[in-house]
Scaffold this motif. Structure first.
Motif, PDB file in Angstrom:
ATOM      1  N   LEU A 173       0.822  -1.206   0.000  1.00  0.00           N
ATOM      2  CA  LEU A 173       0.000   0.000   0.000  1.00  0.00           C
ATOM      3  C   LEU A 173       0.863   1.265   0.000  1.00  0.00           C
ATOM      4  CD1 LEU A 173      -2.755  -1.156   2.501  1.00  0.00           C
ATOM      5  CD2 LEU A 173      -3.101  -0.597   0.077  1.00  0.00           C
ATOM      6  N   HIS A 174       1.972   1.220   0.726  1.00  0.00           N
ATOM      7  CA  HIS A 174       2.862   2.377   0.767  1.00  0.00           C
ATOM      8  C   HIS A 174       3.480   2.611  -0.609  1.00  0.00           C
ATOM      9  CE1 HIS A 174       6.419   4.824   1.842  1.00  0.00           C
ATOM     10  NE2 HIS A 174       5.667   5.253   2.833  1.00  0.00           N
ATOM     11  N   ALA A 175       3.968   1.544  -1.219  1.00  0.00           N
ATOM     12  CA  ALA A 175       4.569   1.678  -2.549  1.00  0.00           C
ATOM     13  C   ALA A 175       3.534   2.167  -3.558  1.00  0.00           C
ATOM     14  CB  ALA A 175       5.149   0.336  -2.989  1.00  0.00           C
ATOM     15  N   GLY A 176       2.320   1.645  -3.451  1.00  0.00           N
ATOM     16  CA  GLY A 176       1.270   2.039  -4.382  1.00  0.00           C
ATOM     17  C   GLY A 176       0.873   3.494  -4.222  1.00  0.00           C
ATOM     18  N   ALA A 177       0.715   3.934  -2.980  1.00  0.00           N
ATOM     19  CA  ALA A 177       0.344   5.325  -2.731  1.00  0.00           C
ATOM     20  C   ALA A 177       1.420   6.266  -3.262  1.00  0.00           C
ATOM     21  CB  ALA A 177       0.130   5.553  -1.236  1.00  0.00           C
ATOM     22  N   CYS A 178       2.670   5.954  -2.978  1.00  0.00           N
ATOM     23  CA  CYS A 178       3.776   6.812  -3.441  1.00  0.00           C
ATOM     24  C   CYS A 178       3.839   6.852  -4.962  1.00  0.00           C
ATOM     25  CB  CYS A 178       5.099   6.319  -2.873  1.00  0.00           C
ATOM     26  SG  CYS A 178       5.284   6.561  -1.082  1.00  0.00           S
TER      27      CYS A 178
ATOM     28  N   ASN B 224       0.869  11.759 -10.366  1.00  0.00           N
ATOM     29  CA  ASN B 224      -0.254  12.705 -10.357  1.00  0.00           C
ATOM     30  C   ASN B 224      -1.622  12.024 -10.424  1.00  0.00           C
ATOM     31  OD1 ASN B 224       1.405  15.073 -10.277  1.00  0.00           O
ATOM     32  ND2 ASN B 224       1.838  14.772 -12.456  1.00  0.00           N
ATOM     33  N   GLN B 225      -1.678  10.790  -9.953  1.00  0.00           N
ATOM     34  CA  GLN B 225      -2.965  10.083  -9.841  1.00  0.00           C
ATOM     35  C   GLN B 225      -3.487  10.306  -8.420  1.00  0.00           C
ATOM     36  OE1 GLN B 225      -4.407   8.566 -12.564  1.00  0.00           O
ATOM     37  NE2 GLN B 225      -2.642   9.464 -13.616  1.00  0.00           N
ATOM     38  N   LEU B 226      -4.033  11.514  -8.210  1.00  0.00           N
ATOM     39  CA  LEU B 226      -4.350  11.958  -6.853  1.00  0.00           C
ATOM     40  C   LEU B 226      -5.404  11.097  -6.181  1.00  0.00           C
ATOM     41  CD1 LEU B 226      -4.085  14.028  -4.557  1.00  0.00           C
ATOM     42  CD2 LEU B 226      -5.852  15.366  -5.694  1.00  0.00           C
ATOM     43  N   THR B 227      -6.506  10.841  -6.856  1.00  0.00           N
ATOM     44  CA  THR B 227      -7.611  10.103  -6.232  1.00  0.00           C
ATOM     45  C   THR B 227      -7.170   8.709  -5.811  1.00  0.00           C
ATOM     46  OG1 THR B 227      -9.237  11.335  -7.537  1.00  0.00           O
ATOM     47  CG2 THR B 227      -9.963   9.260  -6.547  1.00  0.00           C
ATOM     48  N   CYS B 228      -6.525   8.009  -6.711  1.00  0.00           N
ATOM     49  CA  CYS B 228      -6.053   6.661  -6.400  1.00  0.00           C
ATOM     50  C   CYS B 228      -4.978   6.698  -5.323  1.00  0.00           C
ATOM     51  CB  CYS B 228      -5.515   6.000  -7.663  1.00  0.00           C
ATOM     52  SG  CYS B 228      -5.050   4.268  -7.425  1.00  0.00           S
ATOM     53  N   GLY B 229      -4.055   7.658  -5.424  1.00  0.00           N
ATOM     54  CA  GLY B 229      -2.988   7.776  -4.433  1.00  0.00           C
ATOM     55  C   GLY B 229      -3.524   8.070  -3.049  1.00  0.00           C
ATOM     56  N   ALA B 230      -4.518   8.956  -2.971  1.00  0.00           N
ATOM     57  CA  ALA B 230      -5.109   9.291  -1.670  1.00  0.00           C
ATOM     58  C   ALA B 230      -5.852   8.099  -1.070  1.00  0.00           C
ATOM     59  CB  ALA B 230      -6.057  10.480  -1.820  1.00  0.00           C
ATOM     60  N   GLU B 231      -6.558   7.354  -1.909  1.00  0.00           N
ATOM     61  CA  GLU B 231      -7.264   6.162  -1.426  1.00  0.00           C
ATOM     62  C   GLU B 231      -6.288   5.130  -0.874  1.00  0.00           C
ATOM     63  OE1 GLU B 231      -9.631   4.759  -4.635  1.00  0.00           O
ATOM     64  OE2 GLU B 231     -11.168   6.316  -4.424  1.00  0.00           O
ATOM     65  N   LEU B 232      -5.191   4.921  -1.578  1.00  0.00           N
ATOM     66  CA  LEU B 232      -4.186   3.971  -1.100  1.00  0.00           C
ATOM     67  C   LEU B 232      -3.516   4.472   0.172  1.00  0.00           C
ATOM     68  CD1 LEU B 232      -2.580   2.894  -4.500  1.00  0.00           C
ATOM     69  CD2 LEU B 232      -4.047   1.506  -3.021  1.00  0.00           C
ATOM     70  N   ALA B 233      -3.335   5.789   0.284  1.00  0.00           N
ATOM     71  CA  ALA B 233      -2.744   6.361   1.493  1.00  0.00           C
ATOM     72  C   ALA B 233      -3.634   6.098   2.704  1.00  0.00           C
ATOM     73  CB  ALA B 233      -2.528   7.861   1.307  1.00  0.00           C
TER      74      ALA B 233
ATOM     75  N   GLU C  11      -8.947  17.613   0.290  1.00  0.00           N
ATOM     76  CA  GLU C  11      -9.781  16.533   0.831  1.00  0.00           C
ATOM     77  C   GLU C  11      -8.998  15.233   0.925  1.00  0.00           C
ATOM     78  OE1 GLU C  11     -13.131  16.441  -1.779  1.00  0.00           O
ATOM     79  OE2 GLU C  11     -14.180  18.087  -0.748  1.00  0.00           O
ATOM     80  N   GLY C  12      -8.222  14.928  -0.119  1.00  0.00           N
ATOM     81  CA  GLY C  12      -7.454  13.684  -0.126  1.00  0.00           C
ATOM     82  C   GLY C  12      -6.377  13.662   0.942  1.00  0.00           C
ATOM     83  N   CYS C  13      -5.594  14.739   1.016  1.00  0.00           N
ATOM     84  CA  CYS C  13      -4.516  14.803   2.005  1.00  0.00           C
ATOM     85  C   CYS C  13      -5.071  14.870   3.422  1.00  0.00           C
ATOM     86  CB  CYS C  13      -3.623  16.004   1.719  1.00  0.00           C
ATOM     87  SG  CYS C  13      -2.123  16.050   2.712  1.00  0.00           S
ATOM     88  N   SER C  14      -6.154  15.620   3.613  1.00  0.00           N
ATOM     89  CA  SER C  14      -6.756  15.747   4.944  1.00  0.00           C
ATOM     90  C   SER C  14      -7.289  14.405   5.435  1.00  0.00           C
ATOM     91  CB  SER C  14      -7.892  16.779   4.928  1.00  0.00           C
ATOM     92  OG  SER C  14      -7.404  18.053   4.651  1.00  0.00           O
ATOM     93  N   SER C  15      -7.977  13.680   4.566  1.00  0.00           N
ATOM     94  CA  SER C  15      -8.511  12.364   4.957  1.00  0.00           C
ATOM     95  C   SER C  15      -7.381  11.438   5.401  1.00  0.00           C
ATOM     96  CB  SER C  15      -9.276  11.741   3.790  1.00  0.00           C
ATOM     97  OG  SER C  15     -10.410  12.503   3.462  1.00  0.00           O
ATOM     98  N   PHE C  16      -6.296  11.465   4.655  1.00  0.00           N
ATOM     99  CA  PHE C  16      -5.128  10.638   4.983  1.00  0.00           C
ATOM    100  C   PHE C  16      -4.521  11.034   6.325  1.00  0.00           C
ATOM    101  CE2 PHE C  16      -0.361  10.792   4.342  1.00  0.00           C
ATOM    102  CZ  PHE C  16      -0.129   9.494   4.787  1.00  0.00           C
ATOM    103  N   LEU C  17      -4.254  12.326   6.515  1.00  0.00           N
ATOM    104  CA  LEU C  17      -3.583  12.762   7.738  1.00  0.00           C
ATOM    105  C   LEU C  17      -4.494  12.675   8.962  1.00  0.00           C
ATOM    106  CD1 LEU C  17      -1.428  15.770   6.480  1.00  0.00           C
ATOM    107  CD2 LEU C  17      -0.633  13.500   7.182  1.00  0.00           C
ATOM    108  N   LYS C  18      -5.792  12.935   8.799  1.00  0.00           N
ATOM    109  CA  LYS C  18      -6.698  12.800   9.936  1.00  0.00           C
ATOM    110  C   LYS C  18      -6.778  11.341  10.388  1.00  0.00           C
ATOM    111  CE  LYS C  18     -10.118  15.198   8.025  1.00  0.00           C
ATOM    112  NZ  LYS C  18     -11.418  15.896   7.860  1.00  0.00           N
ATOM    113  N   ALA C  19      -6.795  10.427   9.422  1.00  0.00           N
ATOM    114  CA  ALA C  19      -6.772   9.002   9.771  1.00  0.00           C
ATOM    115  C   ALA C  19      -5.465   8.648  10.485  1.00  0.00           C
ATOM    116  CB  ALA C  19      -6.940   8.151   8.513  1.00  0.00           C
ATOM    117  N   ALA C  20      -4.353   9.230  10.001  1.00  0.00           N
ATOM    118  CA  ALA C  20      -3.054   8.962  10.619  1.00  0.00           C
ATOM    119  C   ALA C  20      -2.991   9.507  12.038  1.00  0.00           C
ATOM    120  CB  ALA C  20      -1.935   9.550   9.764  1.00  0.00           C
ATOM    121  N   ILE C  21      -3.586  10.684  12.267  1.00  0.00           N
ATOM    122  CA  ILE C  21      -3.607  11.257  13.618  1.00  0.00           C
ATOM    123  C   ILE C  21      -4.386  10.347  14.560  1.00  0.00           C
ATOM    124  CG2 ILE C  21      -4.518  13.162  14.998  1.00  0.00           C
ATOM    125  CD1 ILE C  21      -3.797  15.009  12.590  1.00  0.00           C
TER     126      ILE C  21
END
Length: 286
Positions: A22-27, A33-42, A101-111
């Motif tokens: 998942l980490h490799a895929g998100a990165c 520049n596949q933001l939607t897919c990258g954010a989902e994997l993150a 939205e994508g970055c926030s969802s990822f970081l809020k989940a991480a927090i």
């Protein structure tokens, strides 16, 4: 492919392999520049951290940071001259909203993961700073209260002070003193007098250095007096200040609740409703 294979790994409790994939895929997706897919994997990466009950530590924080640093940061165009420029701006604002939205969802989940698995009870300071910086730099509709919420739970008051001064240089009249007061009261509501005082002093210093102006206001005077009052442990004076500066305090509805938190932290005044307060609704603001 990434999600289906990682789901099988998680189902088999092969969390390390799921996380690596998942980490490799998100990165990879974010780099391309596949933001939607990258954010989902993150987000799926963080969900796997939770399912695997993986500890919050420097190694896993670095893995989260690596994904975060790949989220795009693209300035929104401001110079409009014709209809084509307006169309470009509309598209840019839509893209910025998706990025946030994508970055926030990822970081809020991480927090939330960090709170559950080893970070301080308000969440990883480093993750809060990442989210605050991204919200400030990328949000098409800036919410300074939300930015401040995360900065005060972070570990970089220097960056926060610089952000406030930057905001003061472009905000509407009357928003500058609100931003300074909000930062100080938020820190105090967490019991953090050191950084509250630092923000007051550092903002003044940077404003002078950049030849900006922080106009004198009743609200700034109020928070200055509050800082002095807390040094003296003087509850009657604190209550008198709240009464005398009531009109200024009511410029922002959240200020009274913050002051209730401050009264509890510094003077032991019990809240009427113990379910209220900054800690009670941490995820509401997130």
């Amino acid at each position: 492919m990434y999600k289906s294979i990682s789901a099988r790994y998680v189902a088999a409790q092969r969390y390390s392999e799921a996380l690596d994939l998942l980490h490799a895929g998100a990165c990879l997706q974010l780099k391309n520049n596949q933001l939607t897919c990258g954010a989902e994997l993150a987000v799926s990466f963080v969900e796997a951290l939770v399912k695997g009950k993986v500890a919050y530590d420097n190694e896993n924080l670095d893995r989260v940071r690596k994904i975060y640093e790949l989220f795009p940061q693209i300035p929104v165009p401001h110079n409009l001259e014709d209809d084509d420029d307006l169309h470009e701006l509309t598209e840019a604002l839509g893209a910025a909203k998706l990025r946030v939205e994508g970055c926030s969802s990822f970081l809020k989940a991480a927090i939330k993961w960090s709170i559950e698995f080893g970070a301080p009870k308000t969440g990883s300071p480093e993750l809060h700073v990442m989210l605050a910086e991204y919200l400030y730099s990328e949000s098409p509709e800036l919410d300074m209260a939300r930015v401040s919420f995360h900065f005060v739970r972070g570990n970089n008051p220097e960056k926060f002070a610089s952000t406030i001064v930057n905001f003061m240089g472009k905000c509407y009249p009357g928003e500058d003193d609100l931003a300074v007061a909000r930062a100080i009261l938020m820190y105090l509501s967490l019991g953090n007098m050191k950084d509250a005082n630092y923000i007051m002093d550092e903002v003044k210093k940077q404003v002078e250095n950049k030849q900006l102006q922080l106009q004198p206001s009743d609200l700034i005077q109020f928070v200055f007096y509050v800082l002095q009052t807390l040094e003296r442990d003087a509850l009657p004076l604190f209550n008198m200040l709240r009464a005398n500066y009531k009109a200024s305090i009511e410029r922002e509805p959240a200020f009274n609740e913050m002051l209730d938190d401050i009264a509890e932290k510094f003077f032991g005044v019990k809240r009427r409703n113990p379910m209220q307060g900054i800690f009670g609704d941490i995820f509401k603001m997130m």
